[in-house]
Scaffold this motif. Structure first.
Motif, PDB file in Angstrom:
ATOM      1  N   TYR A 130       1.338  12.144  15.919  1.00  0.00           N
ATOM      2  CA  TYR A 130       2.241  12.867  15.013  1.00  0.00           C
ATOM      3  C   TYR A 130       1.552  13.302  13.713  1.00  0.00           C
ATOM      4  N   ASP A 190      -4.597   2.138   6.171  1.00  0.00           N
ATOM      5  CA  ASP A 190      -4.110   3.472   6.480  1.00  0.00           C
ATOM      6  C   ASP A 190      -4.869   3.908   7.737  1.00  0.00           C
ATOM      7  N   GLY A 210      -0.004   1.826   4.895  1.00  0.00           N
ATOM      8  CA  GLY A 210       0.118   3.271   4.635  1.00  0.00           C
ATOM      9  C   GLY A 210      -0.235   3.546   3.184  1.00  0.00           C
ATOM     10  N   ALA A 235      -0.239   0.805  11.355  1.00  0.00           N
ATOM     11  CA  ALA A 235       0.858  -0.030  10.866  1.00  0.00           C
ATOM     12  C   ALA A 235       1.454  -0.918  11.957  1.00  0.00           C
TER      13      ALA A 235
HETATM   14  C1  LIG Z   1       3.558   9.190   1.980  1.00  0.00           C
HETATM   15  S1  LIG Z   1       2.062   8.451   2.285  1.00  0.00           S
HETATM   16  C2  LIG Z   1       2.180   6.875   1.522  1.00  0.00           C
HETATM   17  C3  LIG Z   1       1.955   6.823   0.066  1.00  0.00           C
HETATM   18  C4  LIG Z   1       1.476   5.539  -0.533  1.00  0.00           C
HETATM   19  N1  LIG Z   1       1.987   4.374   0.126  1.00  0.00           N
HETATM   20  C5  LIG Z   1       1.847   5.527  -1.999  1.00  0.00           C
HETATM   21  O1  LIG Z   1       2.717   4.775  -2.387  1.00  0.00           O
HETATM   22  O2  LIG Z   1       1.262   6.270  -2.774  1.00  0.00           O
HETATM   23  C6  LIG Z   1       2.145   7.956   3.968  1.00  0.00           C
HETATM   24  C7  LIG Z   1       0.831   7.375   4.431  1.00  0.00           C
HETATM   25  O3  LIG Z   1       1.035   6.693   5.659  1.00  0.00           O
HETATM   26  C8  LIG Z   1      -0.082   6.859   6.474  1.00  0.00           C
HETATM   27  N2  LIG Z   1       0.339   6.577   7.853  1.00  0.00           N
HETATM   28  C9  LIG Z   1       1.101   7.334   8.670  1.00  0.00           C
HETATM   29  N3  LIG Z   1       1.268   6.725   9.853  1.00  0.00           N
HETATM   30  C10 LIG Z   1       0.603   5.538   9.778  1.00  0.00           C
HETATM   31  C11 LIG Z   1       0.412   4.468  10.678  1.00  0.00           C
HETATM   32  N4  LIG Z   1       0.936   4.473  11.910  1.00  0.00           N
HETATM   33  N5  LIG Z   1      -0.319   3.422  10.279  1.00  0.00           N
HETATM   34  C12 LIG Z   1      -0.847   3.377   9.023  1.00  0.00           C
HETATM   35  N6  LIG Z   1      -0.703   4.365   8.122  1.00  0.00           N
HETATM   36  C13 LIG Z   1       0.015   5.444   8.504  1.00  0.00           C
HETATM   37  C14 LIG Z   1      -0.505   8.295   6.216  1.00  0.00           C
HETATM   38  O4  LIG Z   1      -1.858   8.496   6.559  1.00  0.00           O
HETATM   39  C15 LIG Z   1      -0.247   8.407   4.718  1.00  0.00           C
HETATM   40  O5  LIG Z   1      -1.367   8.063   3.986  1.00  0.00           O
END
Ligand SMILES: C[S@@+](CC[C@H](N)C(=O)[O-])C[C@H]1O[C@@H](n2cnc3c(N)ncnc32)[C@H](O)[C@@H]1O
Length: 366
Positions: A123, A217, A194, A244
């Motif tokens: 995704y 991440d 994340g 995650a």
């Molecule tokens: C909106 S950002 C998070 C922002 C951060 N936590 C902050 O507070 O500034 C979402 C993050 O989740 C990560 N992400 C998405 N799916 C993930 C997964 N399955 N496992 C780990 N990280 C994931 C994306 O790469 C992205 O960096």
């Protein structure tokens, strides 16, 4: 603990770049705060009884004022990112050098472990979430930090555009609330899931002094930047590439597991997997907290559901509405937490600029 802390990886825009950023920001604020309410006015003028967001869409599809707002809103989002990207592209070589220097030094005890074996979730492939250029997965070389630099610089404009005060980080809001709700809670090992540019991981390391802070991440370009940023701030965080819902940590390893603004960007099945992992890696007495946008479907009118759906359809937020419709507390229980362990609340920025949805659980002493 403040939001948007200053550090060596930030790039100062030139006069011209700054002017473009301010223009995009001003337009974004006008469209969001002053003109968005016009959508409701236009809808109410039509006096249509709509039971669903699809019915609202059918009524509004040909409304010229709303079409204009939509086109301008999309254009402004793209304009904002272009204005954010220009100075970073100009200083790309310096940023790569900063990464090399700071990650070679490790003077503050932080580490970075990338793992090419971690698959990029489907995704995230080929999609620029909320139109960030190149998407989170941008990773063109072994010292490419632009994805993280874009995330942090874009976030600063994003939050200003939404009117969110700059004084208080999301981590600070959660830490303050934790101290009230669970007095004396002092985690020794913390995990931020994340983490993106690491802007929530570093405040926890600063707040819970002496705690060992880990942050994960799936995207290397974000993690490189997060690591260099933390080192530049003089804060020790252990960054690792990991998914995650597949944490490479032992059972009962952490006292505090947190995510910020993550749930709305993952499919519900991945969020459910993350919650199961939280239940596993938390030590008895440990706490998990997941903060996100206060977008809850229950109780919204058909018009509001349609209005909120704009981001899914035009701002590349594919899971926006699935998150809004999910019963997250029930998901935590399905993941293994007991009903009495689970909590849900709304927290507010101290300046009243934004409300946040917070859900979590304290693992009982079983
Ligand atoms: C909106 S950002 C998070 C922002 C951060 N936590 C902050 O507070 O500034 C979402 C993050 O989740 C990560 N992400 C998405 N799916 C993930 C997964 N399955 N496992 C780990 N990280 C994931 C994306 O790469 C992205 O960096």
């Amino acid at each position: 603990m403040s939001r948007n802390e200053s550090h060596a990886l930030l790039v100062s825009p030139t006069q011209d770049e700054g002017a473009r950023q301010r223009f995009a920001l001003g337009l974004k604020r006008t469209l969001g705060r002053r003109l968005r309410p016009l959508r409701r006015v236009r809808f109410e003028q039509k006096r249509a009884a709509c039971e669903s967001p699809e019915a609202v869409e059918a009524v509004m599809r040909e409304d010229p004022v709303d079409r204009f707002w939509q086109a301008l809103n999309r254009d402004t989002q793209e304009r904002m990112w272009a204005a954010v990207a220009a100075p970073l592209e100009r200083e790309e070589q310096r940023l790569a050098q900063q990464f090399r220097d700071l990650s070679a030094e490790h003077v503050h005890g932080g580490t970075l472990r990338l793992d090419p074996g971690v698959a990029t979730p489907s995704y995230l492939k080929g999609i620029a979430i909320h139109l960030q250029p190149g998407g989170y997965t941008l990773d063109r070389s072994q010292d490419d930090v632009i994805a993280g630099a874009l995330y942090e610089a874009g976030g600063a404009i994003y939050s200003a555009g939404a009117g969110i005060g700059v004084g208080q980080s999301k981590a600070e809001i959660v830490s303050t609330w934790l101290a009230q709700r669970f007095p004396g809670f002092a985690p020794r090992r913390i995990l931020d899931i994340g983490t993106s540019a690491g802007a929530s991981a570093t405040p926890y390391a600063q707040h819970f002094k002496g705690a060992e802070v880990h942050a994960i991440d799936v995207c290397p370009g974000l993690l490189r930047y997060a690591h260099a940023r933390a080192e530049a701030l003089g804060v020790a965080v252990h960054f690792r590439q990991m998914a995650a819902d597949r944490l490479d940590f032992p059972d009962d390893f952490f006292d505090f597991v947190v995510s910020h603004n993550l749930m709305h960007e993952m499919p519900p099945a991945t969020t459910a997997g993350m919650f199961r992992e939280c239940a596993r890696v938390l030590a008895p007495g440990g706490i998990t907290v997941h903060q996100d946008v206060p977008l809850r479907y229950a109780g919204l009118s058909a018009f509001e559901k349609w209005d909120y759906g704009w981001d899914r359809d035009h701002n590349n937020e594919p899971f926006w509405l699935e998150f809004a419709a999910a019963d997250v507390k029930a998901m935590l229980q399905e993941a293994g937490f007991m009903p009495a362990e689970v909590f849900e609340t709304i927290l507010e920025q101290a300046d009243g600029s934004m409300r946040w949805f917070v859900v979590g659980a304290r693992k009982g002493l079983r």
